[in-house]
Design a protein around this motif. Structure first.
Motif, PDB file in Angstrom:
ATOM      1  N   ARG A  34      -3.276  93.555  -0.057  1.00  0.00           N
ATOM      2  CA  ARG A  34      -2.033  93.424   0.698  1.00  0.00           C
ATOM      3  C   ARG A  34      -1.515  94.763   1.214  1.00  0.00           C
ATOM      4  N   VAL A  35      -2.034  95.845   0.660  1.00  0.00           N
ATOM      5  CA  VAL A  35      -1.701  97.179   1.167  1.00  0.00           C
ATOM      6  C   VAL A  35      -2.865  98.109   0.826  1.00  0.00           C
ATOM      7  N   GLY A  36      -3.216  98.976   1.792  1.00  0.00           N
ATOM      8  CA  GLY A  36      -4.335  99.878   1.563  1.00  0.00           C
ATOM      9  C   GLY A  36      -4.631 100.714   2.786  1.00  0.00           C
ATOM     10  N   SER A  37      -5.770 101.392   2.712  1.00  0.00           N
ATOM     11  CA  SER A  37      -6.203 102.239   3.824  1.00  0.00           C
ATOM     12  C   SER A  37      -7.701 102.076   4.005  1.00  0.00           C
ATOM     13  N   ASP A  81       4.848  88.767   7.779  1.00  0.00           N
ATOM     14  CA  ASP A  81       5.094  87.355   7.490  1.00  0.00           C
ATOM     15  C   ASP A  81       4.120  86.828   6.432  1.00  0.00           C
ATOM     16  N   GLY A  82       3.776  87.697   5.476  1.00  0.00           N
ATOM     17  CA  GLY A  82       2.907  87.316   4.372  1.00  0.00           C
ATOM     18  C   GLY A  82       1.426  87.280   4.682  1.00  0.00           C
ATOM     19  N   GLY A 122       0.450  96.513  -4.905  1.00  0.00           N
ATOM     20  CA  GLY A 122       1.743  96.221  -4.310  1.00  0.00           C
ATOM     21  C   GLY A 122       1.606  95.537  -2.973  1.00  0.00           C
ATOM     22  N   CYS A 123       2.690  95.577  -2.206  1.00  0.00           N
ATOM     23  CA  CYS A 123       2.733  94.939  -0.906  1.00  0.00           C
ATOM     24  C   CYS A 123       3.739  95.687  -0.035  1.00  0.00           C
ATOM     25  N   VAL A 124       3.390  95.900   1.212  1.00  0.00           N
ATOM     26  CA  VAL A 124       4.311  96.471   2.192  1.00  0.00           C
ATOM     27  C   VAL A 124       4.297  95.530   3.394  1.00  0.00           C
ATOM     28  N   GLU A 125       5.471  95.027   3.743  1.00  0.00           N
ATOM     29  CA  GLU A 125       5.625  94.113   4.878  1.00  0.00           C
ATOM     30  C   GLU A 125       5.974  94.890   6.135  1.00  0.00           C
ATOM     31  N   ARG A 126       5.725  94.289   7.267  1.00  0.00           N
ATOM     32  CA  ARG A 126       6.106  94.833   8.566  1.00  0.00           C
ATOM     33  C   ARG A 126       7.065  93.874   9.248  1.00  0.00           C
ATOM     34  N   GLU A 127       7.886  94.446  10.133  1.00  0.00           N
ATOM     35  CA  GLU A 127       8.730  93.615  10.980  1.00  0.00           C
ATOM     36  C   GLU A 127       8.875  94.293  12.330  1.00  0.00           C
ATOM     37  N   MET A 128       9.105  93.488  13.349  1.00  0.00           N
ATOM     38  CA  MET A 128       9.225  94.004  14.705  1.00  0.00           C
ATOM     39  C   MET A 128      10.508  94.819  14.858  1.00  0.00           C
ATOM     40  N   LEU A 134       7.363  97.894  18.250  1.00  0.00           N
ATOM     41  CA  LEU A 134       6.194  97.801  17.377  1.00  0.00           C
ATOM     42  C   LEU A 134       6.568  97.155  16.051  1.00  0.00           C
ATOM     43  N   ASN A 135       5.562  96.633  15.351  1.00  0.00           N
ATOM     44  CA  ASN A 135       5.749  96.125  13.992  1.00  0.00           C
ATOM     45  C   ASN A 135       5.715  97.326  13.047  1.00  0.00           C
ATOM     46  N   LEU A 136       6.855  97.674  12.478  1.00  0.00           N
ATOM     47  CA  LEU A 136       6.978  98.852  11.616  1.00  0.00           C
ATOM     48  C   LEU A 136       7.029  98.447  10.144  1.00  0.00           C
ATOM     49  N   TYR A 137       6.635  99.381   9.276  1.00  0.00           N
ATOM     50  CA  TYR A 137       6.794  99.167   7.830  1.00  0.00           C
ATOM     51  C   TYR A 137       8.248  98.841   7.534  1.00  0.00           C
ATOM     52  N   ARG A 138       8.461  97.899   6.644  1.00  0.00           N
ATOM     53  CA  ARG A 138       9.805  97.560   6.183  1.00  0.00           C
ATOM     54  C   ARG A 138       9.869  97.876   4.694  1.00  0.00           C
ATOM     55  N   PHE A 139      10.795  98.763   4.315  1.00  0.00           N
ATOM     56  CA  PHE A 139      10.934  99.156   2.907  1.00  0.00           C
ATOM     57  C   PHE A 139      12.222  98.635   2.327  1.00  0.00           C
TER      58      PHE A 139
END
Length: 139
Positions: A34-37, A81-82, A122-128, A134-139
């Protein structure tokens, strides 16, 4: 595509004819990443790259064809959105060793592509972001 898990890392081989982003996304879903590089290299004969126009808030896409080396492939993995969300950039060089690159939209492997994916707990979601477009990281 084949891969092996080694600790928190996944070593992938993407084969001739396969599309890079589809393979990475499939592995991430299967392995619940769900999160990585990711980093990689290889060869392609068809790639679509983009450049984000910050004024008009849209990507300008360009398809490149012919024999090319993937000299650098880097990206990050998150969710929106998961669902798995990949953000990758690529540099490729042609037969004259001219390098072109940008945001990766599509890349078809012509010989092989080798990618190392690092899973982060963990998990990092994005939102517009309407401001940025752009869809940016949401913290």
């Amino acid at each position: 595509m084949e891969y092996r898990k080694l600790g928190s890392q996944y070593i992938m081989r993407i084969d001739k004819g396969e599309e890079v982003l589809a393979c990475v996304e499939n592995m991430c879903r299967k392995e619940e990443i769900r999160v990585g590089s990711a980093v990689g290299l290889g060869a392609t004969d068809r790639v679509t790259i983009g450049l984000f126009d910050t004024v008009n808030k849209q990507y300008k896409k360009r398809e490149l064809t012919g024999p090319m080396e993937i000299t650098s492939l880097v990206g990050n993995i998150s969710t929106k959105d998961g669902e798995t969300y990949l953000h990758f950039h690529i540099n490729v060089c042609d037969e004259e060793n001219r390098v072109m690159g940008g945001h990766l939209n599509e890349c078809h492997v012509s010989a092989t592509c080798e990618i190392t994916v690092t899973k982060i707990d963990g998990c990092v979601e994005r939102e517009m972001s309407r401001e940025i477009g752009l869809n940016l990281y949401r913290f």
